[in-house]
Design an enzyme around this catalytic site. Structure first.
Site, PDB file in Angstrom:
ATOM      1  CB  ILE A  93     -91.189 -11.842 -44.157  1.00 11.35           C
ATOM      2  CG1 ILE A  93     -90.418 -12.560 -45.288  1.00 11.35           C
ATOM      3  CG2 ILE A  93     -92.092 -10.742 -44.692  1.00 11.35           C
ATOM      4  CD1 ILE A  93     -89.644 -11.680 -46.208  1.00 11.35           C
ATOM      5  CG  HIS A 109     -88.731 -24.942 -44.363  1.00 10.51           C
ATOM      6  ND1 HIS A 109     -87.770 -24.077 -43.887  1.00 10.51           N
ATOM      7  CD2 HIS A 109     -88.697 -26.023 -43.558  1.00 10.51           C
ATOM      8  CE1 HIS A 109     -87.188 -24.620 -42.824  1.00 10.51           C
ATOM      9  NE2 HIS A 109     -87.733 -25.799 -42.619  1.00 10.51           N
TER      10      HIS A 109
HETATM   11  C1  GAR Z   1     -83.440 -24.363 -50.396  1.00  9.87           C
HETATM   12  O1  GAR Z   1     -83.203 -25.682 -49.969  1.00  9.87           O
HETATM   13  C2  GAR Z   1     -84.602 -23.776 -49.618  1.00  9.87           C
HETATM   14  O2  GAR Z   1     -85.595 -24.706 -49.300  1.00  9.87           O
HETATM   15  C3  GAR Z   1     -83.904 -23.301 -48.377  1.00  9.87           C
HETATM   16  O3  GAR Z   1     -82.716 -22.726 -48.873  1.00  9.87           O
HETATM   17  C4  GAR Z   1     -82.286 -23.452 -50.009  1.00  9.87           C
HETATM   18  C5  GAR Z   1     -81.922 -22.474 -51.095  1.00  9.87           C
HETATM   19  O4  GAR Z   1     -81.277 -23.128 -52.155  1.00  9.87           O
HETATM   20  N1  GAR Z   1     -84.705 -22.360 -47.644  1.00  9.87           N
HETATM   21  C6  GAR Z   1     -84.766 -22.339 -46.309  1.00  9.87           C
HETATM   22  O5  GAR Z   1     -84.091 -23.074 -45.611  1.00  9.87           O
HETATM   23  C7  GAR Z   1     -85.709 -21.315 -45.728  1.00  9.87           C
HETATM   24  N2  GAR Z   1     -85.844 -21.476 -44.331  1.00  9.87           N
HETATM   25  P1  GAR Z   1     -81.076 -22.380 -53.550  1.00  9.87           P
HETATM   26  O6  GAR Z   1     -80.427 -21.040 -53.250  1.00  9.87           O
HETATM   27  O7  GAR Z   1     -80.173 -23.270 -54.345  1.00  9.87           O
HETATM   28  O8  GAR Z   1     -82.438 -22.215 -54.183  1.00  9.87           O
END
Ligand code: GAR
Length: 192
Positions: A93, A109
């Protein structure tokens, strides 16, 4: 009533757990729009099935990141959005969005920040061979995964665990923790 936009890029399991949480609805959380930067992401159908409007927008269609985010800001203004929840939104962002929503953008995260920032938090922790990782909920600031931490939950990595097993354990914790933290924030705001 708190009007939120959820930003997501992929599967949308965290999106689902927030959207289907009755306690959040009872506390006045309203998901006005899903913002998604990948037209084929599974999260889009999840929003459509729930009657939540989707705004699909790709940076490649704009000459720079600022213009891309400016169009998002204009869209969010239509919905009078108070707070942005990032749920697997795999982009940094920038100040264009941040200056409109200072301390109003929250991210989840899949690691114990400041350890293992970036887009492969689970795998990076697994490959580093640490015995504990976890989940972090934090405000977004100008850095990458550096903003003030709201909540963290640690998760042990067992010696014989596969990466897939760890991923599944982390997602289970995320699905409980994110709605709980949002609910706490909503209740605290009411108490102010
Ligand atoms: C989740 O594990 C979230 O923590 C991660 O992406 C995944 C999304 O899963 N985010 C990051 O890594 C941000 N840096 P989802 O689409 O099933 O909610």
């Amino acid at each position: 009533m708190v009007k939120v936009a959820i930003f997501a890029s992929g599967t949308g399991s965290n999106f689902e757990f927030i959207a289907d949480n009755q306690a959040l609805k009872d506390a006045g959380l309203e998901i006005e729009v899903l913002v998604c930067d990948r037209p084929k992401a599974a999260v889009i159908k999840k929003a459509q099935r729930r009657g939540i409007p989707t705004f699909i927008i790709q940076p490649k269609d704009f000459e720079n990141r600022s213009h891309y985010e400016q169009v998002i800001v204009t869209e969010l203004a239509r919905y009078q959005i108070d707070t942005i929840l990032l749920a697997g939104y795999m982009r940094v962002i920038t100040s264009t969005l941040l200056s409109e929503y200072p301390m109003e953008i929250i991210n989840i995260h899949p690691a114990l920040l400041p350890l293992f920032p970036g887009i492969h938090g689970i795998e990076d922790a697994y490959k580093a061979g640490v015995s504990v990782t976890g989940v972090t909920i934090h405000y977004i600031d100008e850095g990458v995964d550096t903003g003030p931490i709201i909540a963290q939950q640690s998760i042990p990595i067992l010696p014989d665990e596969t990466l897939e097993q760890l991923e599944s354990k982390i997602h289970d914790v995320e699905h409980q923790l994110y709605p709980k933290v949002i609910l706490n924030l909503l209740n605290n705001e009411k108490g102010d």
